[in-house]
Design an enzyme around this catalytic site. Sequence first.
Site, mmCIF file in Angstrom:
data_model
loop_
_atom_site.group_PDB
_atom_site.id
_atom_site.type_symbol
_atom_site.label_atom_id
_atom_site.label_comp_id
_atom_site.label_asym_id
_atom_site.label_seq_id
_atom_site.Cartn_x
_atom_site.Cartn_y
_atom_site.Cartn_z
ATOM 1 N N ASP A 295 0.859 -1.186 0.000
ATOM 2 C CA ASP A 295 0.000 0.000 0.000
ATOM 3 C C ASP A 295 0.899 1.240 0.000
ATOM 4 O O ASP A 295 1.879 1.288 0.747
ATOM 5 C CB ASP A 295 -0.910 0.004 1.232
ATOM 6 C CG ASP A 295 -2.119 0.913 1.075
ATOM 7 O OD1 ASP A 295 -1.932 2.121 0.856
ATOM 8 O OD2 ASP A 295 -3.256 0.410 1.181
ATOM 9 N N ASP B 153 4.484 1.397 -4.206
ATOM 10 C CA ASP B 153 3.512 1.696 -5.248
ATOM 11 C C ASP B 153 3.615 0.691 -6.387
ATOM 12 O O ASP B 153 4.711 0.251 -6.741
ATOM 13 C CB ASP B 153 3.764 3.115 -5.780
ATOM 14 C CG ASP B 153 2.557 3.690 -6.472
ATOM 15 O OD1 ASP B 153 2.283 3.279 -7.621
ATOM 16 O OD2 ASP B 153 1.882 4.544 -5.871
ATOM 17 N N SER C 290 -11.100 5.878 -6.906
ATOM 18 C CA SER C 290 -12.492 5.455 -7.048
ATOM 19 C C SER C 290 -13.517 6.591 -6.958
ATOM 20 O O SER C 290 -14.691 6.332 -6.717
ATOM 21 C CB SER C 290 -12.824 4.402 -5.975
ATOM 22 O OG SER C 290 -12.613 4.934 -4.677
ATOM 23 N N TYR D 299 -13.633 6.382 -14.355
ATOM 24 C CA TYR D 299 -13.478 5.395 -13.285
ATOM 25 C C TYR D 299 -14.013 4.038 -13.717
ATOM 26 O O TYR D 299 -13.319 3.020 -13.672
ATOM 27 C CB TYR D 299 -14.184 5.873 -12.014
ATOM 28 C CG TYR D 299 -14.369 4.788 -10.982
ATOM 29 C CD1 TYR D 299 -13.261 4.115 -10.450
ATOM 30 C CD2 TYR D 299 -15.640 4.418 -10.539
ATOM 31 C CE1 TYR D 299 -13.426 3.110 -9.515
ATOM 32 C CE2 TYR D 299 -15.805 3.429 -9.597
ATOM 33 C CZ TYR D 299 -14.702 2.768 -9.091
ATOM 34 O OH TYR D 299 -14.875 1.767 -8.156
ATOM 35 N N ASN E 294 -22.064 -0.046 -3.486
ATOM 36 C CA ASN E 294 -21.766 0.740 -2.290
ATOM 37 C C ASN E 294 -21.306 -0.150 -1.149
ATOM 38 O O ASN E 294 -22.129 -0.797 -0.492
ATOM 39 C CB ASN E 294 -23.010 1.523 -1.851
ATOM 40 C CG ASN E 294 -23.441 2.552 -2.872
ATOM 41 O OD1 ASN E 294 -22.834 3.602 -3.007
ATOM 42 N ND2 ASN E 294 -24.496 2.230 -3.608
ATOM 43 N N GLY F 214 -26.917 13.005 -13.763
ATOM 44 C CA GLY F 214 -26.362 11.661 -13.908
ATOM 45 C C GLY F 214 -26.713 10.695 -12.801
ATOM 46 O O GLY F 214 -26.207 9.564 -12.808
ATOM 47 N N ASP F 215 -27.546 11.091 -11.848
ATOM 48 C CA ASP F 215 -27.933 10.181 -10.775
ATOM 49 C C ASP F 215 -29.129 9.324 -11.218
ATOM 50 O O ASP F 215 -30.252 9.829 -11.303
ATOM 51 C CB ASP F 215 -28.331 10.965 -9.514
ATOM 52 C CG ASP F 215 -27.182 11.131 -8.546
ATOM 53 O OD1 ASP F 215 -26.127 10.521 -8.779
ATOM 54 O OD2 ASP F 215 -27.346 11.855 -7.546
#
Length: 332
Positions: free
Chosen positions: A31, A50, A76, A140, A169, A288-289
Site C-alpha cells: 500500500d 507503489d 475510485s 473510473y 456501495n 447523472g444520478d
Amino acid sequence: MKVLVVGGAGYIGSQMVKQLTHAGDSVVVLDNLSTGFRELARYCELVVGDLADPLLLERLFRKHDFDGVMHFAAHSLVGESMQDPGKYYRNNVSNTLNLLEAMVRHDVKYFIFSSTAATFGEPEYVPIDEVHSQRPINPYGASKLMVERMLQDFHTAHGLSSVSLRYFNACGADPEGEIGECHDPETHLIPLILQAASGRRKSITVFGRDYPTEDGTCIRDYIHIEDLCSAHAQALEALILGHKQGALAFNLGNGKGYSVQQVIEAVQLVVAEDGCNLMIEEGERRPGDPAKLVADASLAKRELGWQPQYADLETIVRHAWAWEKQRASLVK
C-alpha cells in the site's frame, strides 16, 4: 494460503486482511498509504510502496511465494475521474498491468479483482445481472472495465485465473469496531449522514425527492464490508481449489436496495438512542444520478456459495455508527 493484498491498508482491504489472518492465512500488504492508514494494517506485514514501481514488485515476488493476489488499490471517485482521467488510467490500468506482469513472471496464477458496478453505466434494467451490457459513463468505470478485459487476455495467454467482483456501495464497519470508513473527502451516503449526527458535519443534503421511486429519493444497493470480504475470500478459495478457472465476474449486493430516505430513517432510529439528531437540507437532483441501482447477486450465491450475513440496513448502520462515534471522539 499466502496472499498479497494490494491496497490492504484501506477501508475494504484492511477488513479483508483481518478476515484472512483470522482464518489462518499469511498476508502481506502492499500500500502506498495515499488513502490507506498504517494503523489499519495491523494484522500483517506492511510493505509501503507503489504498483508504479516494477523493481519493488520484482523484489516482493522474489521474496514471497504467493498463492494468490487480491487487488483493492484503485482511485475510485467518479467526479475526480471526470476531471483528471489520466490519474485513473495511470493508476487503475497501467499500474494493474505492472502487477499482472509480475504475477506472470513469478507464476502466481490466482487473482481477485475489486471491480465496480460502474462498469455497467446507465442501467437498462434492475436488478443488474452479469449479462447486462457494460457501457461505463465515466473514466473510473472505464478503467475498471479495461482491467476486466486485460484479465480475459491474461487467462488466454498465460493461464492466469481471476474473479472480478462488481458492487455499488461498500458500507458498514468491522463488527468488532476496529475498522471503518475514514475517507477524505468522504463521499458515501451512510458515513456522511452519521457525521451529521455526530456533529462532525453540519447537515446532510438530500439531492432530489422527485425520482420515480416509492418515496421519491434514489435507491442504491448497499453491501456490508464483512460480506464483501467474505465473497473475495470465497472467490480466491474457489480458484485455488480448482473449483473455478478462467476470467470470471460476479455482481455483489443485497439484491433489494434502500432509498436515501430509508437510510436517513434508519440512521435517525439508531442515533436517537444516543440523544443525537440530524439536520437535513433539500437540494436539487444531481446530473447523472439514476433513480435506482441494484445488483443481482444470485450468480455469486449459486457459484461461490456466498451468502450475506449483514444485509439488514439497521445492522449496517449500527456497525457504522459505532465506528463514527470512535472517530468523532478522536477528532474533538
